[in-house]
Design an enzyme around this catalytic site. Structure first.
Site, PDB file in Angstrom:
ATOM      1  CE  LYS B 132      29.112  28.404  33.405  1.00  0.00           C
ATOM      2  NZ  LYS B 132      29.088  28.123  31.953  1.00  0.00           N
ATOM      3  CG  LEU B 181      24.156  28.583  32.796  1.00  0.00           C
ATOM      4  CD1 LEU B 181      24.553  27.102  32.704  1.00  0.00           C
ATOM      5  CD2 LEU B 181      25.056  29.310  33.744  1.00  0.00           C
ATOM      6  CB  SER B 207      27.698  31.332  30.698  1.00  0.00           C
ATOM      7  OG  SER B 207      28.085  29.993  30.488  1.00  0.00           O
ATOM      8  CB  ILE B 228      26.087  25.418  25.236  1.00  0.00           C
ATOM      9  CG1 ILE B 228      25.106  24.623  24.359  1.00  0.00           C
ATOM     10  CG2 ILE B 228      25.628  26.856  25.384  1.00  0.00           C
ATOM     11  CD1 ILE B 228      23.705  24.500  24.930  1.00  0.00           C
ATOM     12  N   GLY B 229      28.254  27.352  23.519  1.00  0.00           N
ATOM     13  CA  GLY B 229      28.435  28.183  22.321  1.00  0.00           C
ATOM     14  C   GLY B 229      29.689  29.046  22.444  1.00  0.00           C
ATOM     15  N   GLY B 230      30.484  28.725  23.487  1.00  0.00           N
ATOM     16  CA  GLY B 230      31.705  29.504  23.707  1.00  0.00           C
ATOM     17  C   GLY B 230      31.936  29.827  25.172  1.00  0.00           C
ATOM     18  CB  SER B 231      29.850  29.175  28.148  1.00  0.00           C
ATOM     19  OG  SER B 231      28.718  29.924  27.757  1.00  0.00           O
TER      20      SER B 231
END
Lengths: 568, 568
Positions: B132, B181, B207, B228-231
């Site tokens: 990434k 992101l 992201s 961090i929340g599903g990236s």
């Protein structure tokens, strides 16, 4: 706002504490307040039987064997420590909550279990363990020194209290703390001040000051404190006992009350204090063996690692290289502290280990970052906690403050909260810098591989616990030597050197080139008679989550000190 | 402020990227933009040799064996994946930085090493791995989609990049992300938008959207994203690949650039995406085996635990009990998502496991807490990062926005920062509540022991990845189904079911009783033709720091799905 004046609540709370002491254990032959060193009083006061004295002087590991074998019953052991704790309370005011009846009932159950089944309940079978006031025990207050929290008994145990009980431990007393917990001394409006049993003019340290004093007086075999900037290690150091600050989450913290709740950056940890490293080890291993991560979401999933304890990564401990931090570049330690480091160096060299100098890196910036992070919202936190009864937030640990209606003497608190707080963005910038400081420090550590004979980086750091031994009340004004390891999240274990302040050996030294006015003031503050009888200790510091190896290395340091300079 | 207009910098940066593509790999037979599904194009376009196709279709574990045996050289393998990655770039715009020359030089070194010594450099010998954009590689930009960060090549590798190279991996491309992101889709001013190879009208997610699309097109065997929340999991789900979100600090994050730096409460983690669970496993094991905690202070000291992988704590995996989260009480998933859960249930039952319903607890409150914590200072963070060139902060992922001079269509961003931020005290209160929510959820989990046949609590949760499969651009408006596991710090692994949206099997269902207007809108949003060809996936969720066991259980789920409904 309560309808009662907060001082009335204090009076009721103190009355409750007095009534919780078994009448027959109240002493009438207490030494006068002029008697400063009371460390030997418990054994001479007449309350303890020969057996009580023998039990309370037995090293934890052996004590657990005797309990498991039924040589001593849990009731006998609990009685002995409870009596000695009550003596300690009358000498240095170290207890907040006392529940001996419940403890003896539990001890009797344990005895019955052992008798019936032939088996112990767990690895701590029958061992009394004292808890810092903030650790919830069902049915008992956790005031944490706030008047507003009095007479609100906990509705359930903290996770650790449950685990200790499941392991067979007997809970019997909780210990004193400063209001807010964010002080390196121990005084609050509810329970008053805990003094140092080696010299009652000196502080017991804080925030786990009640634990430090109680362990030193052998009123408990293992006590549990908490440490966000030194709160286990400062009392361990000032009272001359062993104490462990493990990494964030290694010992479960769930279900305790606390200050600065929601502060997620530099976390407080729970840790044991004891009169032997064996006590620290059996505590950590038995707690971790219960897999606390199954019940506490913040407990780290890391089982006890016997290979790490055996020092496999450290050449099996056969030849270690220690780095000695002689001073942190901010405050040069007083002569007794330096003597402690020097003795440790000689002892380690005599035991065949290597010793190099440890260069400090940015210790001042670490300390400042910690202060900024904690103070970001501490003032509001303290206001909210103290407000319901109108109790003032304590702003000094000076003796003069005990008459709260008198104007307080000027005093620099260890930790002065920013009255207005800061924005989240400002907070993030400090936390970001702190992360970078941690990376730089780790690189600095790894770079020591070039100066060791082992091919490894330095195995552990030997550090002062403070720039001074236990100082007079109100004078513990800096915690740089402990807080640095909290910010780095390194494991740090206090080892007593077995030495105490000696007017000859610890005579003032000629002035050095001062780092700052703070350093100069600290130099001028030193007079051997001020610190009479204070214990001399060091810290053994290892990497993050390396509790097992730090315990293993501290055993080596402890053995080296004892071999180099055997006690009679 | 830069003297250049930010659009000029964008033009230069895009030019640089174009020039970094080997000329002979530029295709002239690309499908028209009307061709939505391009997943099979790489193998039919004529650029790849038979060997290239064979290599890029080989499962990672086998590929590593062939590399170690010298059956295929590192140069051959790198060439094959690099070619396929460049094809992918031309189809879905998934790459940001391309450095094939360097990669081939490194591959040649690896080949020489193997030839000379007969030994591999490490467990990832010769394996190309894509990163990434935010993961620093020395000499290469990490713009993270900010124009202001262009033409500022990294001066050193991120910790992970160093570890991968030490393990023998070959780095060759970096992949696209959304600016900041903090979006579940992938678009930024510098590199534009990454589309979904199964249907280019749909988002690749974010992201780590570039990684998701690249892995799906087999342009890399393993890619590394962050979550961090599903990236990691949203792109894994939307592109139908395997992806792992481990716990905080299990994979070292040091030396990456990031958003919201200094936010210490809900941490972003790095994690792998791959076409097999074997790819995820070898990545995690080989990284952890390098003991990243010695070089990254935030990496957790937890060695790979083979017993946990063997599911010793889960009855050796012989009979497991899974809890299925059918919906989170906020948004009922669309028919293809429900079919994925139903198929998984049938497959697990057929394989002899138990399946019970998993009741959600406070998922909405968790999501709100995450939003409050991240948005506490995000607006300021974004302003500071974008300001130097005057580039606007992107406020929608809608296609309409690509003409940035047109007024943007109204769109609810996944994550809308609070423009003014909040105080540290307010932030601490949210973080405190979040801690309590985590405790409640853990208690909730442990309480499932009463409904299982195993005597244990549910072993793992089967959860949707989102309420929908890959949606059209600009329409990924909620990440509750992934973020819940970040806030809980649970390990979550995306498993493709091998199914795709089918107009017959996934016909709209009659309306249910809606939880809210959001739920109703989501229901009305579903039409099978909108989601044509989108892959159907699930998450397997385990406890904190239980990466090994979650990989082990996901292998069981994956095998059950394949056995129940074998592909031809």
């Amino acid at each position: 706002m309560s309808t009662q004046h907060w001082k009335e609540i204090v009076a009721q709370k103190r009355q409750q504490r007095t009534e919780s002491i078994p009448k027959e254990w109240i002493l009438t032959n207490l030494p006068s307040q002029d008697t400063l060193n009371v460390i030997d009083f418990p054994e001479s006061c007449g309350l303890l039987t020969e057996l009580d004295i023998q039990i309370t002087n037995t090293e934890v590991t052996l004590l657990l064997e005797k309990l498991a074998q039924g040589t001593w019953s849990a009731v006998e052991v609990t009685t002995a420590f409870a009596k000695r704790a009550i003596i300690a309370q009358q000498l240095v005011n170290c207890l907040t909550e006392i529940f001996v009846d419940k403890a003896l009932a539990r001890a009797a159950e344990l005895d019955a279990h052992l008798k019936t089944t032939g088996k112990v309940v767990g690895p701590l079978h029958g061992l009394p363990i004292s808890l810092k006031d903030q650790i919830n025990v069902k049915g008992v207050d956790s005031t944490m020194g706030y008047v507003s929290w009095a007479f609100k008994p906990a509705t359930k145990n903290a996770v650790l209290a449950d685990i200790l009980e499941a392991n067979g431990a007997v809970l019997y007393v909780k210990t004193n703390i400063p209001q807010t917990l964010m002080w390196g001394e121990t005084f609050n409006h509810v329970f008053g001040r805990t003094t140092n049993p080696y010299n009652r003019n000196l502080t017991s340290g804080g925030s786990s000051g009640g634990e430090g004093a109680l362990v030193a007086l052998k009123g408990c075999p293992i006590g549990v404190g908490s440490d966000i900037g030194g709160s286990v290690r400062i009392p361990s150091a000032f009272n001359g006992v062993y104490g462990l600050r493990g990494s964030y989450g290694r010992i479960p913290y769930g279900g305790c009350v606390n200050s600065l709740e929601g502060q997620d950056s530099i976390l407080s940890v729970l840790g044991p204090l004891s009169n032997s490293i064996g006590g620290l080890k059996v505590f950590v291993k038995s707690v971790v063996d219960q897999k606390p991560w199954f019940v506490d979401p913040l407990a780290v999933r890391k089982p006890w690692n016997e290979e790490e304890y055996q020092l496999i990564e450290h050449g099996k401990g056969e030849k270690l290289c220690f780095g000695i931090l002689w001073d942190d570049g901010i405050t040069k330690p007083h002569p007794p502290v330096i003597r402690g480091l020097e003795e440790t160096k000689k002892a380690l060299l005599a035991a065949g280990h290597q010793v190099v100098d440890w260069k400090p890196l940015n210790h001042g910036e670490f300390y400042k970052a910690a202060g900024s992070i904690w103070s970001a919202a501490a003032a509001e936190d303290f206001r909210v906690s103290s407000a319901p009864t109108g109790e003032p937030v304590i702003e000094t640990m000076d003796l003069s403050y005990e008459d709260v209606d008198a104007p307080p003497t000027e005093s620099i608190p260890l930790f002065r909260p920013n009255p207005n707080g800061i924005s989240s963005y400002e907070l993030w910038q400090v936390q970001r810098r702190k992360r970078d400081l941690r990376q730089e420090y780790l690189d600095h550590w790894n770079a020591t591989a070039v100066v060791t004979d082992t091919g490894r980086p330095v195995d552990a750091i030997i550090s002062p616990c403070a720039a001074y031994v236990a100082p007079p009340h109100g004078m513990n004004k800096s915690a740089v030597y402990t807080t640095i390891w909290n910010v780095l999240d390194y494991v740090a274990l206090v080892v007593p050197t077995g030495k105490f302040v000696d007017p000859v050996l610890d005579a003032p030294r000629p002035p050095h080139e001062f780092y700052s006015s703070v350093d100069k003031e600290n130099y001028e503050f030193y007079k051997p008679e001020t610190f009479k009888d204070a214990p001399i200790t060091i810290q053994v510091v290892g990497r993050t989550l390396e509790e097992e190896a730090v315990i293993g290395m501290a055993e080596i340091v402890d053995a080296a000190l004892k071999a180099y300079s055997p006690k009679l």
